[in-house]
Scaffold this active site. Structure first.
Site, PDB file in Angstrom:
ATOM      1  N   GLY A  13     -11.939-132.551   0.931  1.00 34.49           N
ATOM      2  CA  GLY A  13     -12.448-132.838   2.273  1.00 34.49           C
ATOM      3  C   GLY A  13     -11.364-133.457   3.130  1.00 34.49           C
ATOM      4  O   GLY A  13     -10.244-133.700   2.681  1.00 34.49           O
ATOM      5  N   ASP A 144     -15.843-134.248  14.526  1.00 33.71           N
ATOM      6  CA  ASP A 144     -15.366-133.084  13.766  1.00 33.71           C
ATOM      7  C   ASP A 144     -16.554-132.238  13.292  1.00 33.71           C
ATOM      8  O   ASP A 144     -16.593-131.811  12.145  1.00 33.71           O
ATOM      9  CB  ASP A 144     -14.498-133.549  12.587  1.00 33.71           C
ATOM     10  CG  ASP A 144     -13.695-132.401  11.960  1.00 33.71           C
ATOM     11  OD1 ASP A 144     -13.411-131.416  12.679  1.00 33.71           O
ATOM     12  OD2 ASP A 144     -13.374-132.485  10.765  1.00 33.71           O
TER      13      ASP A 144
END
EC number: 2.7.11.22
Length: 311
Positions: A13, A144
């Protein structure tokens, strides 16, 4: 971390490695996020502690991936390397096995390509606005949002926002650690143009791009650089003017761009209803102050045919 058995690495991630794991005593699946947070003698940085407590508070909404607990793992001291033991923070989240990107891809590729059902898109959008409104009401920007960060509980038909709230303490890098460029496709024009004073409207732009992508089954603005990203946006929505967006020409990265006229947005999302087009138009306004808020979007006519009592 003896409590958990790591089953597989499911991703790298933005903030660190992510593992699918099982809690040994219960057999429950969890997602372990190993954060790259080097502790010093002082322990966990206060910014990270604030973010974690914020994340725990936000994850009380069912439309936010739940943070179950935080594990602080101190590795054994290695005198040859350093004077103090290294330590890692693992964030333990509920585990969901698919995300919106995979779900859209499964409708675009494979043996049975088909559009997403209009009623499903409507349900997902309502839940996404619920989650975003919840964050914004607590003063948190995601910054995001993209289909990969929206996890799906397919059995219950629930969409949940992931990778949230870490954006300040852990600063979103431009490259993820697998060296893939963090995608620009969902980034608001004010961010692309170098504005440092951005607001909750950056998330609304991203949600608009995600909405269009669910309808089209492909990205609305698939740029491969910040400059190309802006050109994609300007070609569809027209090159912004100072009248439309006061202050745009004073932004750090503004240049003289070709002057494009706005196109008919409905041609980019031909199967979307007129109410859906109206909502999308309000999300993709150039002037951030004019973009619809997540809270107001929940009352938009696009959702009038939805049974809201189930949410």
């Amino acid at each position: 971390m003896e409590k958990y058995e790591k089953l597989e690495k499911v991703g790298e991630g933005t903030y660190g490695k992510v593992y699918k794991a099982m809690e040994k005593t219960t057999g429950k699946l969890v997602a372990l996020k190993k954060t790259r947070l080097e502790m010093d003698e002082e322990g966990i940085p206060p910014t990270a502690l604030r973010e974690i407590s914020l994340l725990q508070m936000l994850s009380q909404s069912i439309y936010i991936v739940r943070l179950l607990c935080v594990e602080h793992v101190i590795q054994s001291k290695d005198s040859t390397v350093s004077h103090s033991p290294k330590s890692n923070l693992y964030l333990v989240f509920e585990y969901l096995d698919t995300d919106l990107k995979k779900f859209i891809d499964s409708h675009r590729k494979g043996s049975n390509p088909r559009p997403l059902e209009a009623s499903l898109v409507q349900r997902f959008m309502f839940q996404l606005f619920k989650g975003v409104a919840h964050c914004h009401s607590h003063g948190v920007l995601h910054r995001d949002l993209k289909p990969q960060n929206l996890l799906l509980d397919k059995d219950k038909g629930i969409l949940k926002i992931a990778d949230l709230g870490l954006s300040r303490a852990f600063t979103v890098p431009l490259k993820a650690y697998t060296h893939e460029i963090v995608t620009l496709w969902y980034r608001a024009p004010e961010v692309l143009l170098g504005s440092t004073h951005y607001s909750t409207a950056v998330d609304i732009w991203s949600v608009g791009c995600i909405f269009a992508e669910m309808i089209r089954r492909q990205a609305l603005f698939p740029g491969d650089s910040e400059f190309q990203q802006l050109l994609h946006i300007f070609r569809l929505l027209g090159t912004p003017t100072e009248q439309q967006w006061p202050g745009v020409m004073a932004l750090r990265d503004w240049h003289v761009y070709p002057k494009w006229e706005p196109q008919d947005l409905s041609r980019a999302v031909p199967s979307l209803s007129p109410e859906g087009i109206d909502l999308l138009t309000q999300m993709l306004k150039y002037n951030p102050a004019e973009r619809i808020s997540a809270k107001a979007a929940l009352d938009h006519p696009y959702f009038d045919s939805l049974d809201k009592s189930q949410f």
